[in-house]
Design a protein around this motif. Structure first.
Motif, PDB file in Angstrom:
ATOM      1  N   ARG A  16      22.257 -65.417 -23.227  1.00  0.00           N
ATOM      2  CA  ARG A  16      21.757 -64.358 -22.249  1.00  0.00           C
ATOM      3  C   ARG A  16      21.439 -62.883 -22.952  1.00  0.00           C
ATOM      4  O   ARG A  16      22.108 -62.041 -22.535  1.00  0.00           O
ATOM      5  N   GLU A  17      20.781 -62.996 -23.809  1.00  0.00           N
ATOM      6  CA  GLU A  17      20.601 -61.782 -24.623  1.00  0.00           C
ATOM      7  C   GLU A  17      19.700 -60.781 -24.211  1.00  0.00           C
ATOM      8  O   GLU A  17      18.883 -61.156 -23.339  1.00  0.00           O
ATOM      9  N   PHE A  18      19.978 -59.524 -24.459  1.00  0.00           N
ATOM     10  CA  PHE A  18      19.104 -58.250 -23.793  1.00  0.00           C
ATOM     11  C   PHE A  18      17.473 -58.556 -24.265  1.00  0.00           C
ATOM     12  O   PHE A  18      17.285 -59.004 -25.365  1.00  0.00           O
ATOM     13  N   ASP A  19      16.625 -58.736 -23.559  1.00  0.00           N
ATOM     14  CA  ASP A  19      15.376 -59.097 -23.573  1.00  0.00           C
ATOM     15  C   ASP A  19      14.280 -58.091 -23.284  1.00  0.00           C
ATOM     16  O   ASP A  19      13.078 -58.375 -23.714  1.00  0.00           O
ATOM     17  N   PHE A  20      14.352 -57.075 -22.456  1.00  0.00           N
ATOM     18  CA  PHE A  20      13.429 -56.387 -21.799  1.00  0.00           C
ATOM     19  C   PHE A  20      13.491 -54.807 -21.551  1.00  0.00           C
ATOM     20  O   PHE A  20      14.851 -54.419 -20.962  1.00  0.00           O
ATOM     21  N   LEU A  21      13.165 -53.833 -22.315  1.00  0.00           N
ATOM     22  CA  LEU A  21      13.238 -52.630 -21.817  1.00  0.00           C
ATOM     23  C   LEU A  21      12.348 -52.005 -21.250  1.00  0.00           C
ATOM     24  O   LEU A  21      10.944 -52.041 -21.734  1.00  0.00           O
ATOM     25  N   ILE A  22      12.293 -51.456 -19.924  1.00  0.00           N
ATOM     26  CA  ILE A  22      11.547 -50.538 -19.208  1.00  0.00           C
ATOM     27  C   ILE A  22      11.654 -49.027 -19.530  1.00  0.00           C
ATOM     28  O   ILE A  22      12.903 -48.485 -19.232  1.00  0.00           O
ATOM     29  N   PHE A  23      10.926 -48.088 -20.125  1.00  0.00           N
ATOM     30  CA  PHE A  23      10.971 -46.896 -20.935  1.00  0.00           C
ATOM     31  C   PHE A  23      10.070 -46.164 -20.200  1.00  0.00           C
ATOM     32  O   PHE A  23       8.869 -46.255 -20.331  1.00  0.00           O
ATOM     33  N   PHE A  24      10.562 -45.423 -19.111  1.00  0.00           N
ATOM     34  CA  PHE A  24       9.478 -44.176 -18.618  1.00  0.00           C
ATOM     35  C   PHE A  24       9.546 -42.992 -19.775  1.00  0.00           C
ATOM     36  O   PHE A  24      10.472 -42.120 -19.749  1.00  0.00           O
ATOM     37  N   VAL A  25       8.394 -42.968 -20.620  1.00  0.00           N
ATOM     38  CA  VAL A  25       8.347 -42.134 -21.526  1.00  0.00           C
ATOM     39  C   VAL A  25       7.948 -40.686 -20.994  1.00  0.00           C
ATOM     40  O   VAL A  25       7.918 -39.732 -21.984  1.00  0.00           O
ATOM     41  N   THR A  26       7.411 -40.509 -19.805  1.00  0.00           N
ATOM     42  CA  THR A  26       7.238 -39.126 -19.751  1.00  0.00           C
ATOM     43  C   THR A  26       7.292 -39.110 -17.837  1.00  0.00           C
ATOM     44  O   THR A  26       7.265 -40.222 -17.203  1.00  0.00           O
ATOM     45  N   GLY A  27       7.579 -38.019 -17.542  1.00  0.00           N
ATOM     46  CA  GLY A  27       7.483 -37.509 -16.101  1.00  0.00           C
ATOM     47  C   GLY A  27       6.495 -36.856 -15.753  1.00  0.00           C
ATOM     48  O   GLY A  27       6.187 -36.298 -14.513  1.00  0.00           O
ATOM     49  N   GLN A  28       5.468 -36.799 -16.603  1.00  0.00           N
ATOM     50  CA  GLN A  28       4.302 -36.038 -16.257  1.00  0.00           C
ATOM     51  C   GLN A  28       3.051 -37.075 -15.682  1.00  0.00           C
ATOM     52  O   GLN A  28       3.149 -38.228 -16.385  1.00  0.00           O
ATOM     53  N   LEU A  68       8.150 -52.136 -22.263  1.00  0.00           N
ATOM     54  CA  LEU A  68       7.236 -51.657 -21.363  1.00  0.00           C
ATOM     55  C   LEU A  68       7.185 -50.308 -21.054  1.00  0.00           C
ATOM     56  O   LEU A  68       8.377 -49.811 -20.819  1.00  0.00           O
ATOM     57  N   LEU A  69       6.140 -49.492 -21.414  1.00  0.00           N
ATOM     58  CA  LEU A  69       6.215 -48.111 -21.332  1.00  0.00           C
ATOM     59  C   LEU A  69       5.580 -47.691 -20.020  1.00  0.00           C
ATOM     60  O   LEU A  69       4.352 -47.868 -19.791  1.00  0.00           O
ATOM     61  N   SER A  70       6.443 -46.745 -19.154  1.00  0.00           N
ATOM     62  CA  SER A  70       6.013 -46.491 -17.841  1.00  0.00           C
ATOM     63  C   SER A  70       6.161 -45.063 -17.834  1.00  0.00           C
ATOM     64  O   SER A  70       6.361 -44.113 -18.906  1.00  0.00           O
ATOM     65  N   GLY A  71       6.023 -44.448 -16.484  1.00  0.00           N
ATOM     66  CA  GLY A  71       6.023 -42.952 -16.367  1.00  0.00           C
ATOM     67  C   GLY A  71       5.730 -42.668 -14.981  1.00  0.00           C
ATOM     68  O   GLY A  71       6.094 -43.551 -14.180  1.00  0.00           O
ATOM     69  N   GLY A  72       5.367 -41.623 -14.441  1.00  0.00           N
ATOM     70  CA  GLY A  72       4.240 -40.962 -15.095  1.00  0.00           C
ATOM     71  C   GLY A  72       3.190 -41.664 -15.593  1.00  0.00           C
ATOM     72  O   GLY A  72       3.110 -42.957 -15.251  1.00  0.00           O
ATOM     73  N   GLU A  73       2.211 -41.065 -16.331  1.00  0.00           N
ATOM     74  CA  GLU A  73       1.150 -41.596 -17.135  1.00  0.00           C
ATOM     75  C   GLU A  73       1.499 -41.685 -18.615  1.00  0.00           C
ATOM     76  O   GLU A  73       1.529 -40.697 -19.369  1.00  0.00           O
ATOM     77  N   ASP A 284      21.919 -56.699 -17.684  1.00  0.00           N
ATOM     78  CA  ASP A 284      22.288 -57.483 -18.939  1.00  0.00           C
ATOM     79  C   ASP A 284      21.192 -57.845 -19.751  1.00  0.00           C
ATOM     80  O   ASP A 284      21.518 -57.707 -20.877  1.00  0.00           O
ATOM     81  N   VAL A 285      19.913 -58.477 -19.117  1.00  0.00           N
ATOM     82  CA  VAL A 285      18.965 -58.545 -20.080  1.00  0.00           C
ATOM     83  C   VAL A 285      17.763 -57.697 -19.821  1.00  0.00           C
ATOM     84  O   VAL A 285      16.777 -57.994 -20.429  1.00  0.00           O
ATOM     85  N   ILE A 286      17.809 -56.781 -18.966  1.00  0.00           N
ATOM     86  CA  ILE A 286      16.535 -55.821 -18.739  1.00  0.00           C
ATOM     87  C   ILE A 286      17.140 -54.673 -18.349  1.00  0.00           C
ATOM     88  O   ILE A 286      18.406 -54.584 -17.550  1.00  0.00           O
ATOM     89  N   ALA A 287      16.717 -53.511 -18.797  1.00  0.00           N
ATOM     90  CA  ALA A 287      17.290 -51.992 -18.439  1.00  0.00           C
ATOM     91  C   ALA A 287      16.276 -51.229 -18.514  1.00  0.00           C
ATOM     92  O   ALA A 287      15.138 -51.371 -18.808  1.00  0.00           O
ATOM     93  N   VAL A 288      16.470 -50.024 -17.761  1.00  0.00           N
ATOM     94  CA  VAL A 288      15.636 -48.812 -17.683  1.00  0.00           C
ATOM     95  C   VAL A 288      16.268 -47.670 -18.242  1.00  0.00           C
ATOM     96  O   VAL A 288      17.120 -47.230 -18.039  1.00  0.00           O
ATOM     97  N   VAL A 289      15.141 -47.123 -18.969  1.00  0.00           N
ATOM     98  CA  VAL A 289      15.443 -45.626 -19.494  1.00  0.00           C
ATOM     99  C   VAL A 289      14.329 -44.722 -18.846  1.00  0.00           C
ATOM    100  O   VAL A 289      13.181 -45.058 -18.995  1.00  0.00           O
ATOM    101  N   ASP A 290      14.898 -43.514 -18.292  1.00  0.00           N
ATOM    102  CA  ASP A 290      14.016 -42.438 -17.891  1.00  0.00           C
ATOM    103  C   ASP A 290      13.626 -41.599 -18.794  1.00  0.00           C
ATOM    104  O   ASP A 290      14.309 -41.492 -20.111  1.00  0.00           O
ATOM    105  N   TYR A 291      12.763 -40.636 -18.729  1.00  0.00           N
ATOM    106  CA  TYR A 291      12.291 -39.765 -19.356  1.00  0.00           C
ATOM    107  C   TYR A 291      13.082 -38.708 -20.008  1.00  0.00           C
ATOM    108  O   TYR A 291      13.231 -37.939 -21.028  1.00  0.00           O
ATOM    109  N   GLY A 293      16.441 -39.429 -20.398  1.00  0.00           N
ATOM    110  CA  GLY A 293      17.455 -39.788 -21.215  1.00  0.00           C
ATOM    111  C   GLY A 293      18.682 -40.662 -20.528  1.00  0.00           C
ATOM    112  O   GLY A 293      19.630 -41.145 -20.870  1.00  0.00           O
ATOM    113  N   SER A 294      18.399 -40.885 -19.178  1.00  0.00           N
ATOM    114  CA  SER A 294      19.278 -41.450 -18.354  1.00  0.00           C
ATOM    115  C   SER A 294      19.019 -42.807 -18.264  1.00  0.00           C
ATOM    116  O   SER A 294      17.657 -43.259 -18.437  1.00  0.00           O
ATOM    117  N   MET A 295      19.810 -43.698 -18.100  1.00  0.00           N
ATOM    118  CA  MET A 295      19.648 -45.070 -18.328  1.00  0.00           C
ATOM    119  C   MET A 295      20.352 -45.754 -16.885  1.00  0.00           C
ATOM    120  O   MET A 295      21.265 -45.607 -16.633  1.00  0.00           O
TER     121      MET A 295
END
Length: 370
Positions: A16-28, A68-73, A284-291, A293-295
């Motif tokens: 059950r390894e970590f496998d997927f990061l959703i990263f909100f790279v900007t709030g613009q 996965l790089l999200s946002g914003g745009e 566990d296997v997927i997490a979210v990092v906001d623009y 730096g909050s997780m």
């Protein structure tokens, strides 16, 4: 090849390894989408984390497959190539997914070429948003000519795909109360264009600007899902076409059967009839990092921990009491949702669902239809 693939999959499943990061790279953002669940976090000053922080985060993380790089745009960031590179160097990512509103055709096409060239062993997927024909899509996105710009972006990306074999393009459409009467026709039109490698659909989620968009008749949603499956099946066959023998057969059943299963569960959760058949592995296997730096464990959960407070150390932040509590809550089914990233990623780690429920869904669909 099939045996090697199964061994690799089993190793990931077992641990059950970590496998997927959703990263909100900007709030613009350069749109004002009425169905955006992230709209309260957006602002012109919310550029995103500096590369130094991203580098420290990547160094602290384990190997994982999907970024996965999200946002914003996300394409508004001029340093996107430099932002992704640490994850390839330290975490050996295999897939980069970039959802985009497609409003900047030349910029996006240029970025696609740079990414494909800089990361030749990584599959780069640009996922363009399209929620209706011109008048409706422009109104939903709050931008004149948004529909035409998306089509222009697809055409430019098609040229880039001729030069780079690791580049993919897909369409993401959100099913809304306002577009149920045209989304199937839209999907048929996109298919006729012949410009994309897939078309994906997700029912509106979270707390959008316009709550009215969440009003969808259960009967209409059920019908739409069934009609969309017929349009998506050729895409699935195309995606597995290069594989051979048993691997091709299983990949087809896993992908198309997974869609059938996903749509049934999403419909049941949306109308309040059922919870997930397996635990949600958010955190566990997927997490979210906001623009900033909050997780968080999930896009739809508000509780978070601050990565900067932990020196951008991923594992130390995950060990925070708040984050551990959120991980436990996710498994209790009290917040089961329709979010495809979390549904599918968690499903991937549930052996019974993956190897019994999904193939059974496929068999029943072929036997009696939707």
């Amino acid at each position: 090849m099939m045996l090697q693939t199964l061994k690799q999959e089993w190793a990931v499943l077992r641990r059950r390894e970590f496998d997927f990061l959703i990263f909100f790279v900007t709030g613009q953002c350069n749109a004002r989408c009425q169905h955006c669940f992230y709209w309260q976090h957006l602002g012109p000053d919310h550029y995103g984390l500096a590369i130094e922080g991203v580098e420290r985060l990547a160094r602290s993380m384990p190997h994982f497959r999907t970024l996965l790089l999200s946002g914003g745009e996300p394409t508004l960031r001029a340093d996107l190539v430099d932002l992704i590179r640490p994850f390839r160097e330290h975490n050996h990512i295999q897939y980069v997914s970039i959802p985009t509103n497609g409003l900047l055709p030349e910029r996006i096409a240029e970025l696609a070429g740079k990414l494909a060239q800089a990361l030749p062993d990584v599959e780069i997927s640009f996922n363009l948003s399209l929620d209706g024909f011109a008048e409706l899509h422009d109104r939903i996105r709050g931008v004149p000519s948004a529909f035409e710009r998306v089509k222009q972006t697809l055409q430019l990306l098609a040229l880039q795909k001729q030069a780079y074999s690791n580049l993919r393009t897909t369409i993401n459409s959100v099913i809304l109360g306002d577009n149920c009467d045209q989304i199937v026709e839209l999907a048929q039109e996109v298919q006729r264009w012949g410009l994309v490698d897939g078309h994906f659909f997700e029912v509106v989620r979270g707390f959008p600007r316009d709550e009215r968009l969440k009003i969808i008749s259960p009967e209409v949603l059920w019908r739409v899902y069934g009609e969309l499956l017929q349009i998506q099946e050729p895409y699935v066959r195309q995606q597995v076409g290069s594989r051979k023998g048993l691997r091709r057969w299983w990949s087809y059943i896993a992908k198309f059967g997974g869609l059938i299963y996903q749509y049934r569960r999403q419909w049941e959760v949306f109308v309040g009839e059922r919870r997930w058949d397996y635990p949600c592995l958010a955190g566990d296997v997927i997490a979210v990092v906001d623009y900033d730096g909050s997780m968080r464990v999930c896009e739809l959960r508000e509780a978070s921990v601050s990565l900067p407070e932990y020196g951008f150390d991923f594992e130390r932040a995950r060990a925070d009491a708040v984050f551990r509590s959120e991980r436990r809550i996710a498994k209790t089914h009290t917040c089961d949702c329709t979010h495809v990233c979390f549904m599918v990623t968690s499903l991937h780690f549930d052996l019974f669902t993956r190897f019994v429920r999904v193939p059974l869904s496929y068999a029943l669909y072929k036997w009696r239809g939707w």
